[in-house]
Enzyme design. Structure first.
Site, PDB file in Angstrom:
ATOM      1  N   LYS A   1       0.840  -1.359   0.093  1.00 57.51           N
ATOM      2  CA  LYS A   1      -0.272   0.006  -0.104  1.00 57.51           C
ATOM      3  C   LYS A   1       0.937   1.114   0.080  1.00 57.51           C
ATOM      4  O   LYS A   1       0.367   2.212  -0.548  1.00 57.51           O
ATOM      5  CB  LYS A   1      -0.986   0.103   1.335  1.00 57.51           C
ATOM      6  CG  LYS A   1      -1.678  -0.992   1.358  1.00 57.51           C
ATOM      7  CD  LYS A   1      -2.844  -1.150   2.681  1.00 57.51           C
ATOM      8  CE  LYS A   1      -2.027  -0.684   3.918  1.00 57.51           C
ATOM      9  NZ  LYS A   1      -1.483  -2.013   4.327  1.00 57.51           N
TER      10      LYS A   1
ATOM     11  N   ARG B   1      -8.790   1.392   9.812  1.00 52.82           N
ATOM     12  CA  ARG B   1      -8.307   0.008   9.924  1.00 52.82           C
ATOM     13  C   ARG B   1      -9.630  -0.815  10.780  1.00 52.82           C
ATOM     14  O   ARG B   1      -9.395  -1.999  10.785  1.00 52.82           O
ATOM     15  CB  ARG B   1      -7.313  -0.155  10.626  1.00 52.82           C
ATOM     16  CG  ARG B   1      -6.124  -1.196  10.459  1.00 52.82           C
ATOM     17  CD  ARG B   1      -4.923  -0.934   9.670  1.00 52.82           C
ATOM     18  NE  ARG B   1      -3.672  -1.530  10.327  1.00 52.82           N
ATOM     19  CZ  ARG B   1      -2.415  -0.941  10.008  1.00 52.82           C
ATOM     20  NH1 ARG B   1      -2.553   0.163   9.077  1.00 52.82           N
ATOM     21  NH2 ARG B   1      -1.186  -1.519  10.193  1.00 52.82           N
TER      22      ARG B   1
ATOM     23  N   ARG C   1      11.907  -6.727   3.264  1.00 53.01           N
ATOM     24  CA  ARG C   1      11.502  -5.244   3.353  1.00 53.01           C
ATOM     25  C   ARG C   1      12.496  -4.672   4.300  1.00 53.01           C
ATOM     26  O   ARG C   1      13.148  -5.056   5.326  1.00 53.01           O
ATOM     27  CB  ARG C   1      10.315  -5.123   4.211  1.00 53.01           C
ATOM     28  CG  ARG C   1       9.737  -3.964   3.990  1.00 53.01           C
ATOM     29  CD  ARG C   1       8.268  -3.600   3.929  1.00 53.01           C
ATOM     30  NE  ARG C   1       7.721  -3.524   5.302  1.00 53.01           N
ATOM     31  CZ  ARG C   1       6.456  -3.405   5.402  1.00 53.01           C
ATOM     32  NH1 ARG C   1       5.602  -2.737   4.511  1.00 53.01           N
ATOM     33  NH2 ARG C   1       5.995  -3.404   6.729  1.00 53.01           N
TER      34      ARG C   1
ATOM     35  N   ARG D   1      12.333  -2.856   9.993  1.00 55.61           N
ATOM     36  CA  ARG D   1      11.566  -2.055  10.980  1.00 55.61           C
ATOM     37  C   ARG D   1      11.242  -3.006  12.244  1.00 55.61           C
ATOM     38  O   ARG D   1      11.251  -4.022  11.811  1.00 55.61           O
ATOM     39  CB  ARG D   1      10.100  -1.790  10.295  1.00 55.61           C
ATOM     40  CG  ARG D   1      10.015  -0.491   9.851  1.00 55.61           C
ATOM     41  CD  ARG D   1       8.772  -0.172   9.130  1.00 55.61           C
ATOM     42  NE  ARG D   1       7.661  -1.002   9.708  1.00 55.61           N
ATOM     43  CZ  ARG D   1       6.455  -0.670   8.920  1.00 55.61           C
ATOM     44  NH1 ARG D   1       6.452  -0.031   7.828  1.00 55.61           N
ATOM     45  NH2 ARG D   1       5.413  -1.514   9.445  1.00 55.61           N
TER      46      ARG D   1
ATOM     47  N   ARG E   1       0.505  -8.987  13.635  1.00 60.42           N
ATOM     48  CA  ARG E   1      -0.100  -8.039  12.700  1.00 60.42           C
ATOM     49  C   ARG E   1      -1.045  -8.346  11.777  1.00 60.42           C
ATOM     50  O   ARG E   1      -2.130  -7.739  11.444  1.00 60.42           O
ATOM     51  CB  ARG E   1       0.965  -7.092  12.044  1.00 60.42           C
ATOM     52  CG  ARG E   1       1.837  -6.183  13.188  1.00 60.42           C
ATOM     53  CD  ARG E   1       3.212  -5.565  12.375  1.00 60.42           C
ATOM     54  NE  ARG E   1       2.806  -4.802  11.447  1.00 60.42           N
ATOM     55  CZ  ARG E   1       3.664  -4.398  10.443  1.00 60.42           C
ATOM     56  NH1 ARG E   1       4.765  -5.056  10.344  1.00 60.42           N
ATOM     57  NH2 ARG E   1       3.294  -3.438   9.461  1.00 60.42           N
TER      58      ARG E   1
HETATM   59  P1  AMP Z   1       1.544  -0.294   9.459  1.00 60.50           P
HETATM   60  O1  AMP Z   1       2.784   0.367   9.028  1.00 60.50           O
HETATM   61  O2  AMP Z   1       0.247   0.555   8.485  1.00 60.50           O
HETATM   62  O3  AMP Z   1       1.550  -1.639   9.150  1.00 60.50           O
HETATM   63  O4  AMP Z   1       1.154   0.264  10.862  1.00 60.50           O
HETATM   64  C1  AMP Z   1       2.320  -0.204  11.950  1.00 60.50           C
HETATM   65  C2  AMP Z   1       1.498   0.114  13.223  1.00 60.50           C
HETATM   66  O5  AMP Z   1       0.916   1.184  13.481  1.00 60.50           O
HETATM   67  C3  AMP Z   1       0.306  -1.154  13.389  1.00 60.50           C
HETATM   68  O6  AMP Z   1       0.786  -2.486  13.515  1.00 60.50           O
HETATM   69  C4  AMP Z   1      -0.466  -0.476  14.453  1.00 60.50           C
HETATM   70  O7  AMP Z   1       0.251  -0.747  15.853  1.00 60.50           O
HETATM   71  C5  AMP Z   1      -0.282   0.828  14.416  1.00 60.50           C
HETATM   72  N1  AMP Z   1      -1.440   1.465  13.427  1.00 60.50           N
HETATM   73  C6  AMP Z   1      -1.272   1.883  12.034  1.00 60.50           C
HETATM   74  N2  AMP Z   1      -2.360   2.353  11.549  1.00 60.50           N
HETATM   75  C7  AMP Z   1      -3.251   2.066  12.466  1.00 60.50           C
HETATM   76  C8  AMP Z   1      -4.804   2.171  12.625  1.00 60.50           C
HETATM   77  N3  AMP Z   1      -5.485   2.684  11.398  1.00 60.50           N
HETATM   78  N4  AMP Z   1      -5.308   2.117  13.718  1.00 60.50           N
HETATM   79  C9  AMP Z   1      -4.660   1.340  14.835  1.00 60.50           C
HETATM   80  N5  AMP Z   1      -3.525   1.248  14.796  1.00 60.50           N
HETATM   81  C10 AMP Z   1      -2.585   1.577  13.707  1.00 60.50           C
END
Ligand code: AMP
Length: 220
Positions: free
Chosen positions: A13, A86, A125, A158, A169
């Site tokens: 994404k 989300r 990644r 990361r 996740r």
């Molecule tokens: P991502 O890089 O989008 O996978 O986000 C990394 C982490 O940030 C996730 O595993 C969640 O802990 C937190 N996070 C990101 N976006 C959201 C969201 N919309 N709602 C809740 N937690 C989020």
């Protein structure tokens, strides 16, 4: 133009959001990047969200909605949301905030990826810890191995890309997304992207769907 991208971690994404933004001159709002930046800067928000991120858990809806509202409401430009909403409450709050400024979402793209392919994407990644550009050993390698193309910084894995956290996740994602996908699927502005291909193939598909949906002209 206002879009939201849904899809599991590792669906690409972020890469596709940046490309859409470059083509249509939109702002890329990645909830994950916003939270990681707060965490790295050690802000009050960063301290509140740190443990959730590090354990692959979702940040509570109220907090997350507040953070995104601050970013979204002042925008004059179109945008691509990546990683938000989300959950169903986040989607409903987003609808309310955008309806309140007469700027509803134009299109929701749902990125679907084969599970095996998803696992390999995490292994490869890498990210620049400074400018947050994302690379992949197989598909988006940097020009100089291990270094960011933009600022030459050493790339890192990361912390939340470790195998245990990734598993958590993806599980968290699947549990929280089903009602969200059902919510958007009943609206006319929801499209599925087959995101198992390489980034260029996915971009072609994405741009085609965006142009068709918004009835935009193709470049000559
Ligand atoms: P991502 O890089 O989008 O996978 O986000 C990394 C982490 O940030 C996730 O595993 C969640 O802990 C937190 N996070 C990101 N976006 C959201 C969201 N919309 N709602 C809740 N937690 C989020």
């Amino acid at each position: 133009m206002r879009l939201a991208l849904l899809g599991p971690p590792g669906a690409g994404k972020g890469t596709q959001a940046s490309r859409i933004c470059n083509v249509f001159n939109l702002l890329h709002l990645s909830s994950g990047d916003i939270l990681r930046a707060e965490k790295m800067a050690g802000t009050l928000i960063g301290r509140k969200v740190r443990d959730f991120i590090d354990n692959g858990l979702l940040v509570p809806d109220d907090l997350m909605i507040g953070i995104m509202r601050e970013k979204i409401l002042p925008l004059k430009q179109g945008f691509v949301l990546d990683g938000f909403p989300r959950t169903l409450p986040q989607a409903e709050a987003l609808k309310d905030m955008l309806d309140g400024i007469y700027k509803p979402l134009g299109l929701v793209l749902n990125f679907v990826v084969d599970a095996e392919i998803l696992a390999r994407r995490f292994e490869g990644r890498r990210v620049c810890p400074v400018c947050l550009t994302v690379y992949h050993l197989d598909t988006v390698p940097p020009k100089v191995p291990g270094k960011c193309d933009n600022d030459g910084c050493e790339q890192v894995v990361r912390p939340d890309d470790s195998p245990e956290v990734v598993r958590k996740r993806i599980q968290t994602y699947q549990e929280s997304m089903a009602p969200l996908i059902a919510y958007y699927a009943q609206q006319g502005n929801f499209k599925t992207i087959n995101a198992s291909g390489n980034p260029d193939e996915v971009t072609k598909q994405v741009l085609e769907k965006v142009r068709r949906h918004f009835e935009l002209d193709w470049p000559q």
